[in-house]
Design a protein around this motif. Structure first.
Motif, short mmCIF file in Angstrom:
data_model
loop_
_atom_site.label_atom_id
_atom_site.label_comp_id
_atom_site.label_asym_id
_atom_site.label_seq_id
_atom_site.Cartn_x
_atom_site.Cartn_y
_atom_site.Cartn_z
N THR A 89 1.21 -1.61 0.12
CA THR A 89 -0.20 0.06 0.06
C THR A 89 0.56 1.10 0.32
O THR A 89 2.19 1.23 0.39
CB THR A 89 -1.34 -0.18 1.32
OG1 THR A 89 0.29 0.15 3.06
CG2 THR A 89 -1.57 -1.66 1.35
N THR A 91 0.33 4.25 1.86
CA THR A 91 -0.36 5.42 3.00
C THR A 91 0.40 6.03 3.70
O THR A 91 1.44 5.95 3.76
CB THR A 91 -0.73 4.29 4.06
OG1 THR A 91 -1.30 2.61 3.54
CG2 THR A 91 -1.10 4.35 5.24
N THR A 100 -4.63 5.47 3.15
CA THR A 100 -4.49 4.82 1.91
C THR A 100 -5.05 5.32 1.11
O THR A 100 -6.24 5.53 0.74
CB THR A 100 -4.32 3.49 2.13
OG1 THR A 100 -4.38 2.66 3.26
CG2 THR A 100 -4.36 2.17 1.01
N GLN A 103 -3.13 0.40 -3.53
CA GLN A 103 -3.02 -0.53 -2.60
C GLN A 103 -2.63 -1.70 -4.07
O GLN A 103 -3.37 -1.94 -5.18
CB GLN A 103 -3.32 -1.31 -2.14
CG GLN A 103 -5.86 -1.13 -2.29
CD GLN A 103 -6.51 -1.55 -0.84
OE1 GLN A 103 -5.73 -1.57 0.00
NE2 GLN A 103 -7.31 -1.33 -0.89
N CYS A 126 4.27 1.37 3.97
CA CYS A 126 3.52 -0.22 3.29
C CYS A 126 2.48 -0.15 4.82
O CYS A 126 2.98 -0.79 5.98
CB CYS A 126 3.69 -0.59 2.92
SG CYS A 126 3.15 -1.74 1.89
#
Length: 143
Positions: A89, A91, A100, A103, A126
């Motif tokens: 991800t 984020t 986020t 993804q 992540c």
């Protein structure tokens, strides 16, 4: 003597229907090839294949972002995340909570998302359990 149960055929039909739906949901379509770079592209082959976004990062199989330092202008910022291995991800730590933005779930996948950010320096990471702890984070500078 065994009595015939009218629900028995329905049970088998329901099982067959569920199995068929699962097969359809799993795909089976042909994989698509990325678009070929245009020969007259001034940016060259690598840039021609990169997704269009304000920030373009790759999540590697060795749990790193490439690049790990990115810049953008304040306002709506688009982020393209591509995976070289595994789920990842992108984020961002924000004052109001982590967000986020993109993804991906497997190698070769790309996701593009957008978020609103003000000028400042942010940490992105992540959010997959264990990835940030193993060093998968970077710095976003917004001017």
């Amino acid at each position: 003597m065994k009595r015939w149960n009218m629900l028995e055929p329905r049970r088998y039909l329901a099982i067959a229907l569920v199995a068929a739906l699962l097969l359809v949901a799993c795909g089976g379509g042909e994989p698509t090839e990325p678009e070929a770079a245009q020969p007259d592209s001034p940016a060259g082959d690598i840039q021609a294949e990169a997704p269009k976004a304000d920030i373009v990062v790759v999540g590697t199989a060795s749990l790193e972002f490439q690049p790990s330092e990115v810049e953008a202008e304040a306002g709506t910022v688009s982020v393209a995340l591509t995976s070289e291995g595994g789920p990842h991800t992108f984020t961002i730590e924000l004052e109001e909570g982590d967000e986020t933005v993109a993804q991906v779930f497997g190698p070769g996948e790309t996701d593009v998302g957008e978020t609103e950010v003000e000028a400042g320096t942010y940490t992105f990471f992540c959010a997959i359990p264990g990835h940030r702890e193993d060093g998968m984070e970077g710095t976003l500078t917004v001017s």
